[in-house]
Design a protein around this motif. Structure first.
Motif, short mmCIF file in Angstrom:
data_model
loop_
_atom_site.label_atom_id
_atom_site.label_comp_id
_atom_site.label_asym_id
_atom_site.label_seq_id
_atom_site.Cartn_x
_atom_site.Cartn_y
_atom_site.Cartn_z
N GLU A 270 0.82 -1.22 0.00
CA GLU A 270 0.00 0.00 0.00
C GLU A 270 0.85 1.27 0.00
O GLU A 270 0.31 2.37 -0.16
CB GLU A 270 -0.93 0.00 1.21
CG GLU A 270 -1.94 -1.13 1.18
CD GLU A 270 -2.79 -1.19 2.44
OE1 GLU A 270 -2.73 -0.25 3.28
OE2 GLU A 270 -3.51 -2.18 2.60
N ILE A 271 2.16 1.15 0.19
CA ILE A 271 3.02 2.33 0.22
C ILE A 271 3.13 2.87 -1.20
O ILE A 271 3.90 2.37 -2.02
CB ILE A 271 4.40 2.01 0.81
CG1 ILE A 271 4.27 1.54 2.26
CG2 ILE A 271 5.32 3.22 0.71
CD1 ILE A 271 5.58 1.07 2.88
N GLN A 272 2.33 3.86 -1.48
CA GLN A 272 2.27 4.52 -2.78
C GLN A 272 2.10 6.02 -2.54
O GLN A 272 1.36 6.44 -1.64
CB GLN A 272 1.08 4.01 -3.60
CG GLN A 272 1.05 2.50 -3.83
CD GLN A 272 2.07 2.04 -4.85
OE1 GLN A 272 2.33 2.74 -5.82
NE2 GLN A 272 2.64 0.87 -4.63
N ILE A 273 2.74 6.82 -3.35
CA ILE A 273 2.63 8.27 -3.22
C ILE A 273 1.17 8.72 -3.32
O ILE A 273 0.73 9.57 -2.56
CB ILE A 273 3.51 8.97 -4.28
CG1 ILE A 273 4.99 8.72 -3.97
CG2 ILE A 273 3.22 10.47 -4.34
CD1 ILE A 273 5.96 9.18 -5.04
N ARG A 274 0.41 8.10 -4.21
CA ARG A 274 -1.01 8.49 -4.38
C ARG A 274 -1.83 8.27 -3.11
O ARG A 274 -2.90 8.85 -2.94
CB ARG A 274 -1.62 7.70 -5.54
CG ARG A 274 -1.79 6.23 -5.24
CD ARG A 274 -2.57 5.49 -6.33
NE ARG A 274 -2.77 4.13 -5.94
CZ ARG A 274 -2.02 3.11 -6.31
NH1 ARG A 274 -1.02 3.31 -7.15
NH2 ARG A 274 -2.26 1.90 -5.88
N ASP A 275 -1.31 7.43 -2.19
CA ASP A 275 -2.01 7.16 -0.93
C ASP A 275 -1.42 7.95 0.23
O ASP A 275 -1.67 7.62 1.39
CB ASP A 275 -1.98 5.66 -0.64
CG ASP A 275 -2.79 4.86 -1.65
OD1 ASP A 275 -3.82 5.38 -2.14
OD2 ASP A 275 -2.39 3.73 -1.96
N GLY A 276 -0.61 8.96 -0.07
CA GLY A 276 -0.09 9.84 0.96
C GLY A 276 1.29 9.48 1.49
O GLY A 276 1.77 10.12 2.43
N TYR A 277 1.93 8.48 0.92
CA TYR A 277 3.27 8.12 1.36
C TYR A 277 4.32 8.94 0.61
O TYR A 277 4.01 9.61 -0.37
CB TYR A 277 3.52 6.62 1.16
CG TYR A 277 2.73 5.76 2.13
CD1 TYR A 277 3.21 5.51 3.40
CD2 TYR A 277 1.51 5.22 1.77
CE1 TYR A 277 2.49 4.74 4.30
CE2 TYR A 277 0.78 4.44 2.65
CZ TYR A 277 1.28 4.20 3.92
OH TYR A 277 0.55 3.44 4.80
N ARG A 278 5.56 8.85 1.03
CA ARG A 278 6.66 9.60 0.43
C ARG A 278 7.22 8.92 -0.82
O ARG A 278 7.87 9.56 -1.63
CB ARG A 278 7.79 9.75 1.45
CG ARG A 278 7.39 10.53 2.69
CD ARG A 278 8.42 10.29 3.81
NE ARG A 278 7.92 10.78 5.07
CZ ARG A 278 7.15 10.06 5.90
NH1 ARG A 278 6.80 8.83 5.62
NH2 ARG A 278 6.73 10.60 7.02
N THR A 279 7.03 7.58 -0.90
CA THR A 279 7.63 6.79 -1.98
C THR A 279 6.61 5.82 -2.56
O THR A 279 5.51 5.66 -2.03
CB THR A 279 8.84 5.97 -1.47
OG1 THR A 279 8.36 4.94 -0.58
CG2 THR A 279 9.85 6.84 -0.75
N ASP A 280 7.02 5.15 -3.63
CA ASP A 280 6.21 4.09 -4.24
C ASP A 280 6.87 2.73 -4.04
O ASP A 280 6.70 1.82 -4.86
CB ASP A 280 6.05 4.35 -5.75
CG ASP A 280 5.06 5.46 -6.05
OD1 ASP A 280 4.03 5.54 -5.36
OD2 ASP A 280 5.33 6.25 -6.98
N ILE A 281 7.60 2.54 -2.94
CA ILE A 281 8.31 1.28 -2.72
C ILE A 281 7.35 0.10 -2.64
O ILE A 281 7.74 -1.05 -2.90
CB ILE A 281 9.22 1.37 -1.47
CG1 ILE A 281 10.26 0.24 -1.48
CG2 ILE A 281 8.40 1.34 -0.18
CD1 ILE A 281 11.27 0.32 -2.58
N GLY A 282 6.09 0.33 -2.35
CA GLY A 282 5.11 -0.75 -2.29
C GLY A 282 4.90 -1.45 -3.61
O GLY A 282 4.35 -2.56 -3.64
N ALA A 283 5.35 -0.87 -4.70
CA ALA A 283 5.18 -1.48 -6.02
C ALA A 283 6.24 -2.54 -6.31
O ALA A 283 6.15 -3.23 -7.32
CB ALA A 283 5.22 -0.40 -7.09
#
Length: 142
Positions: free
Chosen positions: A20-33
């Motif tokens: 769920e770590i995605q910039i679109r969800d308010g996180y700083r990075t997209d490492i969740g991808a």
């Protein structure tokens, strides 16, 4: 088909949460991808990656009757040093992992995931990456 081991199910749930770590969800990075559940390096040193691996299982000595366990795991992210802000990105990834797991319970038989330590590695083993390791502990009932 048999059910997966409880510890494997815990790792799967943590990986789902970290996805769920995605910039679109308010996180700083997209490492969740870029999450893997096997303790292997990501094949492309030019891309960020996050590997979730188990380190060990111990009996929880603070609980009687030996029915409780502690799963120790490691979330290791790698960032190519070719990025101008690789070190800063590793700090952002560590913060994102902590934010995603804060007070989150992976399964009904478990307690919230605890972030124990964060270690930053500059070019581990001469690799062209910066790495950040986030040590996790999950207390669960067998």
């Amino acid at each position: 088909m048999a059910e997966p081991a409880p510890t494997w199910r815990l790792l799967e749930r943590i990986a789902e949460r970290l996805a769920e770590i995605q910039i679109r969800d308010g996180y700083r990075t997209d490492i969740g991808a870029a999450i893997a559940l096997e303790p292997a390096q990501h094949p492309d040193d030019a891309a960020e990656g996050l590997t979730l691996a188990s380190l060990g299982i111990q009996r929880d000595a603070s609980k009687p009757h030996g029915r409780y366990r502690l799963l120790q795991a490691l979330a290791e992210a790698t960032v190519p040093v070719s990025l101008a802000n690789a070190h800063a990105r590793s700090h952002a990834i560590a913060a994102d992992i902590e934010d995603a797991l804060d007070d989150w319970i992976p399964l009904p038989s478990a307690l919230p995931v605890q972030v124990e330590d964060v270690v930053f590695l500059d070019r581990p083993e001469g690799l062209p990456v910066v790495a950040v390791q986030v040590a996790l502990t999950i207390r669960y009932r067998r």
